[in-house]
Design a protein around this motif. Structure first.
Motif, PDB file in Angstrom:
ATOM      1  N   GLY A 216       0.811  -1.212   0.000  1.00 45.97           N
ATOM      2  CA  GLY A 216       0.000   0.000   0.000  1.00 45.97           C
ATOM      3  C   GLY A 216       0.842   1.258   0.000  1.00 45.97           C
ATOM      4  N   GLN A 217       2.022   1.182  -0.635  1.00 51.43           N
ATOM      5  CA  GLN A 217       2.949   2.311  -0.646  1.00 51.43           C
ATOM      6  C   GLN A 217       3.424   2.600  -2.060  1.00 51.43           C
ATOM      7  N   MET A 218       3.869   3.835  -2.247  1.00 53.98           N
ATOM      8  CA  MET A 218       4.450   4.249  -3.525  1.00 53.98           C
ATOM      9  C   MET A 218       5.958   4.089  -3.427  1.00 53.98           C
ATOM     10  N   TRP A 219       6.524   3.338  -4.354  1.00 55.43           N
ATOM     11  CA  TRP A 219       7.962   3.087  -4.342  1.00 55.43           C
ATOM     12  C   TRP A 219       8.636   3.800  -5.510  1.00 55.43           C
ATOM     13  N   SER A 220       9.703   4.524  -5.191  1.00 55.53           N
ATOM     14  CA  SER A 220      10.531   5.121  -6.230  1.00 55.53           C
ATOM     15  C   SER A 220      11.605   4.116  -6.641  1.00 55.53           C
ATOM     16  N   MET A 221      12.384   4.446  -7.669  1.00 54.72           N
ATOM     17  CA  MET A 221      13.470   3.558  -8.074  1.00 54.72           C
ATOM     18  C   MET A 221      14.524   3.463  -6.981  1.00 54.72           C
ATOM     19  N   GLN A 222      14.772   4.543  -6.241  1.00 52.48           N
ATOM     20  CA  GLN A 222      15.730   4.481  -5.139  1.00 52.48           C
ATOM     21  C   GLN A 222      15.296   3.428  -4.114  1.00 52.48           C
ATOM     22  N   TRP A 223      14.012   3.374  -3.817  1.00 54.66           N
ATOM     23  CA  TRP A 223      13.484   2.392  -2.865  1.00 54.66           C
ATOM     24  C   TRP A 223      13.588   0.987  -3.451  1.00 54.66           C
ATOM     25  N   ARG A 224      13.250   0.850  -4.740  1.00 56.06           N
ATOM     26  CA  ARG A 224      13.335  -0.443  -5.397  1.00 56.06           C
ATOM     27  C   ARG A 224      14.766  -0.989  -5.338  1.00 56.06           C
ATOM     28  N   LEU A 225      15.751  -0.113  -5.615  1.00 52.94           N
ATOM     29  CA  LEU A 225      17.147  -0.538  -5.592  1.00 52.94           C
ATOM     30  C   LEU A 225      17.590  -0.918  -4.180  1.00 52.94           C
ATOM     31  N   THR A 240      20.316   8.096  -2.718  1.00 47.42           N
ATOM     32  CA  THR A 240      20.834   8.909  -3.836  1.00 47.42           C
ATOM     33  C   THR A 240      22.356   8.850  -3.949  1.00 47.42           C
ATOM     34  N   SER A 241      22.977   7.805  -3.424  1.00 44.85           N
ATOM     35  CA  SER A 241      24.423   7.651  -3.557  1.00 44.85           C
ATOM     36  C   SER A 241      24.784   7.385  -5.010  1.00 44.85           C
ATOM     37  N   ASP A 242      26.072   7.551  -5.333  1.00 47.54           N
ATOM     38  CA  ASP A 242      26.522   7.347  -6.708  1.00 47.54           C
ATOM     39  C   ASP A 242      26.213   5.942  -7.216  1.00 47.54           C
ATOM     40  N   VAL A 243      26.296   4.951  -6.321  1.00 43.28           N
ATOM     41  CA  VAL A 243      26.061   3.580  -6.784  1.00 43.28           C
ATOM     42  C   VAL A 243      24.612   3.386  -7.236  1.00 43.28           C
ATOM     43  N   THR A 244      23.668   4.011  -6.550  1.00 43.14           N
ATOM     44  CA  THR A 244      22.259   3.884  -6.957  1.00 43.14           C
ATOM     45  C   THR A 244      21.996   4.678  -8.236  1.00 43.14           C
ATOM     46  N   VAL A 245      22.598   5.860  -8.345  1.00 42.66           N
ATOM     47  CA  VAL A 245      22.428   6.661  -9.564  1.00 42.66           C
ATOM     48  C   VAL A 245      23.068   5.936 -10.748  1.00 42.66           C
ATOM     49  N   ALA A 246      24.215   5.288 -10.509  1.00 38.39           N
ATOM     50  CA  ALA A 246      24.902   4.566 -11.577  1.00 38.39           C
ATOM     51  C   ALA A 246      24.062   3.402 -12.088  1.00 38.39           C
ATOM     52  N   LEU A 247      23.455   2.642 -11.178  1.00 37.17           N
ATOM     53  CA  LEU A 247      22.595   1.532 -11.597  1.00 37.17           C
ATOM     54  C   LEU A 247      21.381   2.048 -12.368  1.00 37.17           C
ATOM     55  N   SER A 248      20.846   3.186 -11.936  1.00 34.59           N
ATOM     56  CA  SER A 248      19.728   3.801 -12.655  1.00 34.59           C
ATOM     57  C   SER A 248      20.164   4.245 -14.042  1.00 34.59           C
ATOM     58  N   MET A 249      21.367   4.812 -14.121  1.00 33.75           N
ATOM     59  CA  MET A 249      21.896   5.262 -15.407  1.00 33.75           C
ATOM     60  C   MET A 249      22.054   4.087 -16.364  1.00 33.75           C
ATOM     61  N   PHE A 250      22.547   2.973 -15.844  1.00 30.32           N
ATOM     62  CA  PHE A 250      22.718   1.780 -16.671  1.00 30.32           C
ATOM     63  C   PHE A 250      21.367   1.291 -17.193  1.00 30.32           C
ATOM     64  N   MET A 251      20.386   1.171 -16.309  1.00 30.72           N
ATOM     65  CA  MET A 251      19.069   0.696 -16.727  1.00 30.72           C
ATOM     66  C   MET A 251      18.399   1.650 -17.704  1.00 30.72           C
ATOM     67  N   ALA A 252      18.462   2.949 -17.380  1.00 31.67           N
ATOM     68  CA  ALA A 252      17.786   3.944 -18.213  1.00 31.67           C
ATOM     69  C   ALA A 252      18.381   3.988 -19.615  1.00 31.67           C
ATOM     70  N   ALA A 253      19.714   3.974 -19.710  1.00 35.65           N
ATOM     71  CA  ALA A 253      20.360   4.023 -21.018  1.00 35.65           C
ATOM     72  C   ALA A 253      20.067   2.748 -21.818  1.00 35.65           C
ATOM     73  N   MET A 254      20.025   1.607 -21.126  1.00 29.57           N
ATOM     74  CA  MET A 254      19.683   0.359 -21.809  1.00 29.57           C
ATOM     75  C   MET A 254      18.230   0.375 -22.295  1.00 29.57           C
ATOM     76  N   ALA A 255      17.401   1.177 -21.630  1.00 28.92           N
ATOM     77  CA  ALA A 255      15.968   1.244 -21.969  1.00 28.92           C
ATOM     78  C   ALA A 255      15.646   2.340 -22.972  1.00 28.92           C
ATOM     79  N   ASN A 256      16.643   3.015 -23.491  1.00 31.59           N
ATOM     80  CA  ASN A 256      16.395   4.118 -24.425  1.00 31.59           C
ATOM     81  C   ASN A 256      15.433   3.724 -25.540  1.00 31.59           C
ATOM     82  N   ASP A 257      14.518   4.635 -25.830  1.00 31.63           N
ATOM     83  CA  ASP A 257      13.477   4.533 -26.859  1.00 31.63           C
ATOM     84  C   ASP A 257      12.221   3.794 -26.380  1.00 31.63           C
ATOM     85  N   ALA A 258      12.289   3.114 -25.242  1.00 31.93           N
ATOM     86  CA  ALA A 258      11.078   2.485 -24.695  1.00 31.93           C
ATOM     87  C   ALA A 258      10.158   3.569 -24.148  1.00 31.93           C
TER      88      ALA A 258
END
Length: 267
Positions: A216-225, A240-258
C-alpha cells in the motif's frame, strides 16, 4: 525393454509439456491480474499529492519547487523524467530525479537534506520525495526514454552502473545479473526482466515509480534498488548515492526509446 524406455521418454515429454502449459497459464493469469490493477491505479493520488508539494512554498526560504531545473530549464516538468539521470552543470554531477530534487530543496528552499537522506523508507520525509517523483514521472508518461551518454561523466556513470550490475558479493555471491542477466528467468512464476537487453530494461525502467499493492505504498526507483540490495544480502546503499544513480543510469540508457508507463503499479 525398448518399449519401456519409449514409454518413459514419452511420459517425460508429456510431463514437460504439461508443466509448460501450466506455467504459461499462470503467467497469463498474472498478466490479467496486472491489467486489472492498472484500472484505477492509486498512484494517481500520489501524483496529485506530488504536484501540490511541488507548487507549495516550503522550507526556511518559504519558496516552492516551481523553479527547480530538472534538466530542461527552470520549472519545466514535462519530458524531464524521460531524460534522467543526466549530467548537471551546476553540480557537475550525474543525478537522477531524487538526487536532483534534493539539490533543488537545498538550494531553492534552504532545506537541510541530511535529514531526508537519513530518514527510512516509509517515513514522511521519504513519502514526500516519492510523491514528487510520481508527479514528475507522470508528466513524461508515454514519452520515449532519451538518456544521454554524451558527457564524459554520463558515460563514466553508465560504466560504473554496468560494473555494479555484474558485481558479485555478499554471503551468497549474488549480483544484479543473478536475477536480471538472462531471458526467460522467473521467480515464484513471476518473470524477471533481462536488463542486459533493451526490451527487458525497457519493461523494468519504464514502470517505476510504482504503487506496491502488497504494501500500500508508492515506491521510487531508489526504494526499489535499496530493496534489491537487501535481497542480495548487501548493505543498504545510501539514499541517492553514486552507486544507486549509476545503476539507474545503466538501466535507463539500456531502456532508451522504450515508452514510459509511469507511474506504474505492482503486486
Amino acid at each position: 525393454m525398448k518399449r519401456h524406455h519409449l514409454c518413459i521418454a514419452f511420459a517425460a515429454v508429456i510431463s514437460a509439456g504439461a508443466a509448460r502449459a501450466e506455467t504459461d497459464s499462470s503467467l497469463q493469469s498474472i498478466e490479467q491480474y496486472r491489467e486489472a490493477l492498472r484500472d484505477g491505479n492509486p498512484a494517481e493520488l500520489f501524483e496529485a499529492q506530488g504536484e501540490e508539494i511541488w507548487k507549495t512554498p516550503a522550507g526556511p526560504k518559504n519558496v516552492s519547487l516551481e523553479q527547480c531545473d530538472l534538466g530542461l530549464g527552470a520549472g519545466v516538468v514535462k519530458g524531464a523524467f524521460a531524460q534522467l539521470p543526466r549530467w548537471f552543470k551546476d553540480t557537475d554531477r550525474v543525478q537522477d530525479t531524487e538526487s536532483r530534487l534534493l539539490t533543488c530543496k537545498e538550494k531553492l528552499q534552504g532545506v537541510d537534506i541530511k535529514a531526508i537522506i537519513k530518514a527510512p523508507f516509509g517515513s514522511p520525509e521519504k513519502d514526500e520525495m516519492n510523491a514528487l517523483v510520481t508527479y514528475i514521472s507522470g508528466a513524461s508518461k508515454d514519452m520515449p526514454v532519451k538518456v544521454s551518454l554524451a558527457h564524459p561523466k554520463e558515460q563514466a556513470m553508465f560504466n560504473l552502473g554496468r560494473r555494479m550490475f555484474y558485481f558479485e558479493a555478499g554471503p551468497h555471491d549474488f549480483s544484479c545479473a543473478t536475477c536480471h542477466g538472462q531471458s526467460g528467468a522467473r521467480i515464484r512464476l513471476q518473470e524477471l526482466p533481462d536488463l542486459t537487453i533493451g526490451k527487458g530494461a525497457g519493461v523494468a525502467w519504464t514502470s517505476w515509480p510504482a504503487y506496491r499493492v502488497s504494501s500500500g505504498q508508492m515506491w521510487s526507483m531508489q526504494w526499489r534498488l535499496a530493496d534489491c540490495f537487501r535481497q542480495q544480502r548487501f548493505p543498504e546503499p545510501n539514499y541517492t548515492s553514486d552507486v544507486t544513480v549509476a545503476l539507474s543510469m545503466f538501466m535507463a540508457a539500456m531502456a532508451n526509446d522504450a515508452k514510459l508507463d509511469t507511474p506504474g503499479i505492482k503486486r
